[in-house]
Design a protein around this motif. Sequence first.
Motif, mmCIF file in Angstrom:
data_model
loop_
_atom_site.group_PDB
_atom_site.id
_atom_site.type_symbol
_atom_site.label_atom_id
_atom_site.label_comp_id
_atom_site.label_asym_id
_atom_site.label_seq_id
_atom_site.Cartn_x
_atom_site.Cartn_y
_atom_site.Cartn_z
ATOM 1 N N HIS A 215 -1.228 4.947 7.827
ATOM 2 C CA HIS A 215 -1.358 3.502 8.077
ATOM 3 C C HIS A 215 -2.394 3.291 9.179
ATOM 4 O O HIS A 215 -2.975 4.253 9.710
ATOM 5 C CB HIS A 215 0.004 2.883 8.412
ATOM 6 C CG HIS A 215 0.685 3.481 9.595
ATOM 7 N ND1 HIS A 215 0.244 3.315 10.883
ATOM 8 C CD2 HIS A 215 1.786 4.276 9.671
ATOM 9 C CE1 HIS A 215 1.045 3.937 11.705
ATOM 10 N NE2 HIS A 215 1.982 4.551 11.009
ATOM 11 N N THR A 216 -2.641 2.019 9.505
ATOM 12 C CA THR A 216 -3.760 1.717 10.408
ATOM 13 C C THR A 216 -3.305 1.501 11.857
ATOM 14 O O THR A 216 -4.118 1.195 12.717
ATOM 15 C CB THR A 216 -4.509 0.451 9.933
ATOM 16 O OG1 THR A 216 -3.609 -0.676 10.030
ATOM 17 C CG2 THR A 216 -4.976 0.577 8.492
ATOM 18 N N GLY A 217 -2.020 1.642 12.111
ATOM 19 C CA GLY A 217 -1.522 1.409 13.474
ATOM 20 C C GLY A 217 -1.293 2.725 14.206
ATOM 21 O O GLY A 217 -0.432 3.499 13.819
ATOM 22 N N ASP B 204 9.149 -2.949 7.792
ATOM 23 C CA ASP B 204 9.199 -2.538 6.378
ATOM 24 C C ASP B 204 10.589 -2.033 6.009
ATOM 25 O O ASP B 204 11.084 -2.309 4.912
ATOM 26 C CB ASP B 204 8.162 -1.440 6.093
ATOM 27 C CG ASP B 204 6.733 -1.924 6.328
ATOM 28 O OD1 ASP B 204 6.512 -3.146 6.324
ATOM 29 O OD2 ASP B 204 5.852 -1.079 6.528
ATOM 30 N N HIS C 33 6.664 2.299 14.351
ATOM 31 C CA HIS C 33 5.900 1.724 13.255
ATOM 32 C C HIS C 33 6.790 1.631 12.010
ATOM 33 O O HIS C 33 7.637 2.473 11.780
ATOM 34 C CB HIS C 33 4.668 2.592 12.966
ATOM 35 C CG HIS C 33 3.661 1.837 12.194
ATOM 36 N ND1 HIS C 33 2.670 1.129 12.786
ATOM 37 C CD2 HIS C 33 3.566 1.605 10.862
ATOM 38 C CE1 HIS C 33 1.977 0.512 11.849
ATOM 39 N NE2 HIS C 33 2.501 0.790 10.676
ATOM 40 N N GLY C 34 6.568 0.576 11.204
ATOM 41 C CA GLY C 34 7.280 0.466 9.924
ATOM 42 C C GLY C 34 8.696 -0.081 10.036
ATOM 43 O O GLY C 34 9.424 -0.126 9.037
ATOM 44 N N ASP D 19 0.845 -1.195 0.000
ATOM 45 C CA ASP D 19 0.000 0.000 0.000
ATOM 46 C C ASP D 19 0.885 1.252 0.000
ATOM 47 O O ASP D 19 2.077 1.184 0.313
ATOM 48 C CB ASP D 19 -0.879 0.024 1.260
ATOM 49 C CG ASP D 19 -0.027 0.155 2.492
ATOM 50 O OD1 ASP D 19 0.517 -0.881 2.932
ATOM 51 O OD2 ASP D 19 0.166 1.287 2.985
ATOM 52 N N SER E 244 0.843 4.566 2.023
ATOM 53 C CA SER E 244 0.240 5.307 3.145
ATOM 54 C C SER E 244 0.931 6.660 3.223
ATOM 55 O O SER E 244 2.153 6.725 3.419
ATOM 56 C CB SER E 244 0.432 4.538 4.456
ATOM 57 O OG SER E 244 -0.402 3.407 4.466
ATOM 58 N N CYS F 156 5.715 3.832 6.212
ATOM 59 C CA CYS F 156 5.682 2.372 6.153
ATOM 60 C C CYS F 156 5.527 1.986 4.687
ATOM 61 O O CYS F 156 5.455 2.865 3.818
ATOM 62 C CB CYS F 156 4.527 1.808 6.986
ATOM 63 S SG CYS F 156 2.907 2.215 6.364
ATOM 64 N N SER F 157 5.507 0.713 4.427
ATOM 65 C CA SER F 157 5.289 0.159 3.087
ATOM 66 C C SER F 157 6.002 0.986 1.983
ATOM 67 O O SER F 157 7.194 1.169 2.058
ATOM 68 C CB SER F 157 3.790 -0.038 2.828
ATOM 69 O OG SER F 157 3.016 0.988 3.361
ATOM 70 N N PHE G 133 2.284 -5.456 3.153
ATOM 71 C CA PHE G 133 0.919 -5.311 3.673
ATOM 72 C C PHE G 133 -0.118 -5.459 2.551
ATOM 73 O O PHE G 133 0.034 -4.890 1.475
ATOM 74 C CB PHE G 133 0.787 -3.926 4.302
ATOM 75 C CG PHE G 133 -0.531 -3.653 4.970
ATOM 76 C CD1 PHE G 133 -0.696 -3.881 6.326
ATOM 77 C CD2 PHE G 133 -1.598 -3.132 4.239
ATOM 78 C CE1 PHE G 133 -1.912 -3.607 6.947
ATOM 79 C CE2 PHE G 133 -2.815 -2.866 4.849
ATOM 80 C CZ PHE G 133 -2.961 -3.102 6.208
ATOM 81 N N TYR H 282 -2.953 -7.252 12.865
ATOM 82 C CA TYR H 282 -3.403 -5.872 12.654
ATOM 83 C C TYR H 282 -4.921 -5.856 12.553
ATOM 84 O O TYR H 282 -5.540 -6.845 12.142
ATOM 85 C CB TYR H 282 -2.783 -5.283 11.378
ATOM 86 C CG TYR H 282 -1.291 -5.080 11.482
ATOM 87 C CD1 TYR H 282 -0.725 -4.393 12.554
ATOM 88 C CD2 TYR H 282 -0.426 -5.584 10.513
ATOM 89 C CE1 TYR H 282 0.645 -4.210 12.656
ATOM 90 C CE2 TYR H 282 0.949 -5.397 10.606
ATOM 91 C CZ TYR H 282 1.472 -4.714 11.681
ATOM 92 O OH TYR H 282 2.830 -4.542 11.788
ATOM 93 N N VAL I 225 3.252 -9.639 6.066
ATOM 94 C CA VAL I 225 2.790 -8.638 7.043
ATOM 95 C C VAL I 225 1.378 -8.998 7.513
ATOM 96 O O VAL I 225 0.443 -9.089 6.713
ATOM 97 C CB VAL I 225 2.795 -7.232 6.393
ATOM 98 C CG1 VAL I 225 2.205 -6.194 7.345
ATOM 99 C CG2 VAL I 225 4.197 -6.833 5.971
ATOM 100 N N LEU J 58 -3.809 5.128 1.363
ATOM 101 C CA LEU J 58 -4.388 5.464 2.672
ATOM 102 C C LEU J 58 -3.805 6.804 3.113
ATOM 103 O O LEU J 58 -2.640 7.118 2.816
ATOM 104 C CB LEU J 58 -3.999 4.427 3.733
ATOM 105 C CG LEU J 58 -4.547 3.005 3.620
ATOM 106 C CD1 LEU J 58 -3.738 2.160 2.640
ATOM 107 C CD2 LEU J 58 -4.504 2.332 4.991
#
Length: 281
Positions: A45-47, A223, A219-220, A11, A13, A18-19, A82, A119, A111, A42
Amino acid sequence: MPAPRVAAIHDLSGFGRCSLTVAIPTLSAMGVQCCPLPTAYLSTHTGGFTGNTFLDMTDQMASVTDHWKNCGVVFDAIYTGFMGSREQMALTADFVRTFRRPECLAVIDPVMGDHGKAYRTYTPEMCRAMSRLAEEADVITPNRTEAAILLNQEYDTLRLDHPEECRRWAERLSLEGRRSVVLTGITLPDKPVTGAACFDRTDGKTHLVYAPLAPGQFHGTGDLFASVLTGALVQKHSLKDAAQTAADFTSLCAAHTGKENIPAREGLDFEPLLLRLAGNA
Ligand code: PXL
């Protein structure tokens, strides 16, 4: 020598490092061309964020695959991370099958979660689909949580603080030696270090690599580790050397980020250090 070329299926983000926002600059700094196939856009990210936007790009994936195939594009590696849905995982498996050549390495970061939990967007069906996608891999890079899911094992039973245990888990994840495994997040009982157990299918051996453990969890991190690993592998470094480079750089970035007091959800402040990777090409 032209730059090695990697297709990166993750993705995008916008905020939160990340990613793809990690993979593209990292691979570029290592002298590797990164061709992104974004699975979704996005806002974050979702975290650690709620209310993120999510533009699903699943319907683009087969057309991008076909177009690149028709253009005759070849890759030195396919690097995936992800995923937003089971369908995306099936399309990613199709992508791997379409572009697979003996010289092309499929690096699949399965992931799914962290700290013992999947997640929030990952359902049990998605985790099963990720296991199937990971069967296409030449190299997988699970953390402890993902390893537990792939092995269908309770998280707490998977202890990664003793070298022999780490070796055993990495070997068990290799599908009887068919894929290489870089199991991240290993530690030692008496030293502040973290690293990876690397089962190398080319020699059947498991090597352990460690780097200083920096305080804080960002986070990440996975990645960044997997992006550096992929960059070093396409530069023809051995699995062990690639994992050591990834562990060292991730550790450096975590130590720097910790000093800057950056919120964990913003990810690793890796940009000021990125050019140090250029020497590894
Ligand atoms: O770092 C893994 C990751 C990648 N992309 C998105 C995520 C996460 C983990 O939460 O939410 C969108």
